[in-house]
Scaffold this active site. Structure first.
Site, mmCIF file in Angstrom:
data_model
loop_
_atom_site.group_PDB
_atom_site.id
_atom_site.type_symbol
_atom_site.label_atom_id
_atom_site.label_comp_id
_atom_site.label_asym_id
_atom_site.label_seq_id
_atom_site.Cartn_x
_atom_site.Cartn_y
_atom_site.Cartn_z
ATOM 1 N N LEU A 20 1.440 -116.783 87.609
ATOM 2 C CA LEU A 20 0.361 -115.957 87.016
ATOM 3 C C LEU A 20 -1.124 -117.240 87.257
ATOM 4 O O LEU A 20 -0.375 -118.545 86.425
ATOM 5 C CB LEU A 20 0.933 -115.872 85.455
ATOM 6 C CG LEU A 20 0.918 -114.921 85.463
ATOM 7 C CD1 LEU A 20 1.719 -114.159 83.857
ATOM 8 C CD2 LEU A 20 1.377 -113.359 86.211
ATOM 9 N N ASP A 62 6.806 -118.925 87.256
ATOM 10 C CA ASP A 62 6.903 -119.580 85.703
ATOM 11 C C ASP A 62 7.178 -120.265 85.574
ATOM 12 O O ASP A 62 6.976 -120.903 83.927
ATOM 13 C CB ASP A 62 5.351 -118.696 85.411
ATOM 14 C CG ASP A 62 4.131 -118.196 85.624
ATOM 15 O OD1 ASP A 62 3.274 -119.056 85.974
ATOM 16 O OD2 ASP A 62 3.870 -116.907 85.629
ATOM 17 N N GLU A 67 8.160 -123.606 77.717
ATOM 18 C CA GLU A 67 7.931 -124.060 76.105
ATOM 19 C C GLU A 67 8.396 -122.349 75.521
ATOM 20 O O GLU A 67 7.836 -122.244 74.948
ATOM 21 C CB GLU A 67 6.460 -124.420 75.940
ATOM 22 C CG GLU A 67 5.800 -124.337 74.975
ATOM 23 C CD GLU A 67 4.644 -125.468 74.181
ATOM 24 O OE1 GLU A 67 3.817 -124.897 74.706
ATOM 25 O OE2 GLU A 67 4.364 -125.866 73.056
ATOM 26 N N ASP A 68 7.254 -121.522 76.079
ATOM 27 C CA ASP A 68 7.363 -120.614 76.433
ATOM 28 C C ASP A 68 8.421 -119.432 76.081
ATOM 29 O O ASP A 68 8.103 -117.720 75.581
ATOM 30 C CB ASP A 68 6.357 -119.683 77.412
ATOM 31 C CG ASP A 68 4.863 -120.237 77.399
ATOM 32 O OD1 ASP A 68 4.512 -120.420 76.175
ATOM 33 O OD2 ASP A 68 4.280 -120.569 78.642
ATOM 34 N N ARG A 87 7.405 -112.963 83.241
ATOM 35 C CA ARG A 87 7.829 -113.871 82.995
ATOM 36 C C ARG A 87 9.231 -113.497 82.024
ATOM 37 O O ARG A 87 10.236 -113.906 81.581
ATOM 38 C CB ARG A 87 6.917 -114.729 81.495
ATOM 39 C CG ARG A 87 5.978 -115.031 82.716
ATOM 40 C CD ARG A 87 5.158 -116.601 82.485
ATOM 41 N NE ARG A 87 5.486 -117.057 82.268
ATOM 42 C CZ ARG A 87 5.721 -118.434 81.461
ATOM 43 N NH1 ARG A 87 4.248 -118.906 80.607
ATOM 44 N NH2 ARG A 87 7.205 -120.016 80.434
ATOM 45 N N ARG A 133 -0.339 -111.992 74.532
ATOM 46 C CA ARG A 133 0.792 -111.969 75.162
ATOM 47 C C ARG A 133 2.373 -112.071 74.255
ATOM 48 O O ARG A 133 2.741 -112.126 73.994
ATOM 49 C CB ARG A 133 1.490 -113.956 75.505
ATOM 50 C CG ARG A 133 0.305 -114.008 76.933
ATOM 51 C CD ARG A 133 0.736 -113.434 77.771
ATOM 52 N NE ARG A 133 0.244 -113.967 79.154
ATOM 53 C CZ ARG A 133 0.938 -114.767 80.348
ATOM 54 N NH1 ARG A 133 1.221 -115.571 79.477
ATOM 55 N NH2 ARG A 133 -0.169 -114.853 80.945
ATOM 56 N N HIS A 163 -3.486 -119.221 75.427
ATOM 57 C CA HIS A 163 -2.218 -119.555 74.201
ATOM 58 C C HIS A 163 -3.451 -120.055 73.446
ATOM 59 O O HIS A 163 -3.960 -120.596 73.444
ATOM 60 C CB HIS A 163 -1.049 -120.293 74.433
ATOM 61 C CG HIS A 163 -0.245 -119.116 75.207
ATOM 62 N ND1 HIS A 163 0.188 -120.207 76.850
ATOM 63 C CD2 HIS A 163 0.835 -117.939 75.185
ATOM 64 C CE1 HIS A 163 1.177 -118.428 77.402
ATOM 65 N NE2 HIS A 163 1.607 -118.127 76.349
ATOM 66 N N CYS A 250 2.786 -126.807 77.701
ATOM 67 C CA CYS A 250 3.918 -126.480 78.335
ATOM 68 C C CYS A 250 5.463 -126.367 78.710
ATOM 69 O O CYS A 250 6.107 -125.041 78.993
ATOM 70 C CB CYS A 250 3.202 -124.901 79.182
ATOM 71 S SG CYS A 250 1.728 -125.353 78.817
HETATM 72 C C1 CIR Z 1 1.565 -118.050 82.499
HETATM 73 O O1 CIR Z 1 0.074 -117.860 82.492
HETATM 74 O O2 CIR Z 1 2.067 -117.604 81.847
HETATM 75 C C2 CIR Z 1 2.126 -119.530 83.305
HETATM 76 N N1 CIR Z 1 0.224 -119.317 84.874
HETATM 77 C C3 CIR Z 1 0.924 -120.406 82.331
HETATM 78 C C4 CIR Z 1 1.771 -120.100 81.108
HETATM 79 C C5 CIR Z 1 1.293 -122.319 79.642
HETATM 80 N N2 CIR Z 1 2.555 -121.904 78.756
HETATM 81 C C6 CIR Z 1 1.368 -121.957 77.932
HETATM 82 O O3 CIR Z 1 0.409 -122.749 77.551
HETATM 83 N N3 CIR Z 1 2.687 -122.542 76.627
#
Ligand code: CIR
Length: 255
Positions: A20, A62, A67-68, A87, A133, A163, A250
């Site tokens: 993404l 992704d 971290e997510d 995701r 999110r 985020h 992340c």
């Molecule tokens: C997303 O849009 O989910 C990924 N391309 C980027 C996630 C970045 N993660 C974060 O800031 N913790």
């Protein structure tokens, strides 16, 4: 003050180019991303962390943004439930790994959604961004789980950023590195703010690790502001992850 001893990271997958993105900076170059990722892991190790690098998850473009997929601390491990449908499922293999490290895992359940990038710990408080999110229900579940471990959870509705930690980072010592909507935020009024200079907002996602601060390279004013506040800084090139809206925090889970 926290002292981290471990970190988890995940190798970038070959299909990361399908991740993404809203950055408009083009598609990441996989080989370059691998090099940058290796340097990032090296920097965490140089800060004293034992880093486990999980194998690439080729199903989820992704998945390098590990971290997510969880919220970790010394007293609790919470498996997240990503709000982005592409995701969903990244958290399952991570739960397997964490099951071997924590005696008990909690998890965010539907209809709750929560991504770790929206969670910023400051001492015994966890600030949680309500974003595209992470929804109110996800934040409520996190508050119930962490509340049982003696932590307080503060929900922060977001306006412009992906985020919460896209725009603000906790550097311990009651200090925040902040940009944009977080420069004068009423919920963050008790912190000392290090403002991120205009034009360098990407560097608001810098990463405190055991007294040092990892800073994305190419943002000299932010690096200087952090150094002036008394921190040793470690610049790292993360250009390929920036192309996917990702930053330094992340790329790992620290605990
Ligand atoms: C997303 O849009 O989910 C990924 N391309 C980027 C996630 C970045 N993660 C974060 O800031 N913790």
């Amino acid at each position: 003050m926290i002292r981290f001893t471990r970190a988890l990271a995940r190798r970038p997958c070959r299909g990361m180019g399908r991740g993404l993105s809203t950055a408009g900076l083009g598609r990441p170059v996989y080989e370059k991303a691998l090099e940058q990722h290796a340097a990032y892991v090296g920097a965490l190790r140089s800060c004293g962390l034992a880093v486990t690098v999980l194998e690439a998850d080729e199903v989820h473009p992704d998945s390098v943004f590990v971290e997510d997929t969880a919220v970790l601390c010394e007293r609790a491990a919470v498996i997240a439930r990503p709000g982005a449908s592409s995701r969903r499922g990244e958290e399952r293999p991570l739960a397997k790994t964490l099951g071997g490290l924590y005696p008990h895992l909690d998890e965010i359940l539907a209809p709750g959604t929560l991504e770790g990038g929206d969670v910023m710990r400051a001492g015994d408080r966890f600030f949680v961004g309500i974003s595209a999110r992470t929804n109110e229900e996800g934040a409520r579940q996190l508050a119930a789980i962490l509340g049982r471990h003696g932590f307080q959870v503060v929900a922060v509705p977001l306006r412009a950023v992906l985020h919460l930690k896209t725009g603000v980072s906790y550097l311990e010592n009651n200090r925040l590195l902040a940009s944009g909507e977080f420069l004068c935020h009423p919920l963050l009024a008790s912190f000392g703010i290090i403002p991120v200079p205009d034009g360098e907002s990407y560097a608001a996602n810098s990463l405190w690790v055991n007294g040092r601060v990892l800073v994305p390279s190419g943002f000299p004013l932010t690096r200087e502001a952090i150094a002036k506040a008394g921190y040793e800084t470690i610049p790292l090139d993360v250009s390929e992850f920036r192309k996917l809206d990702g930053g330094l925090s992340c790329l790992s889970l620290r605990f």
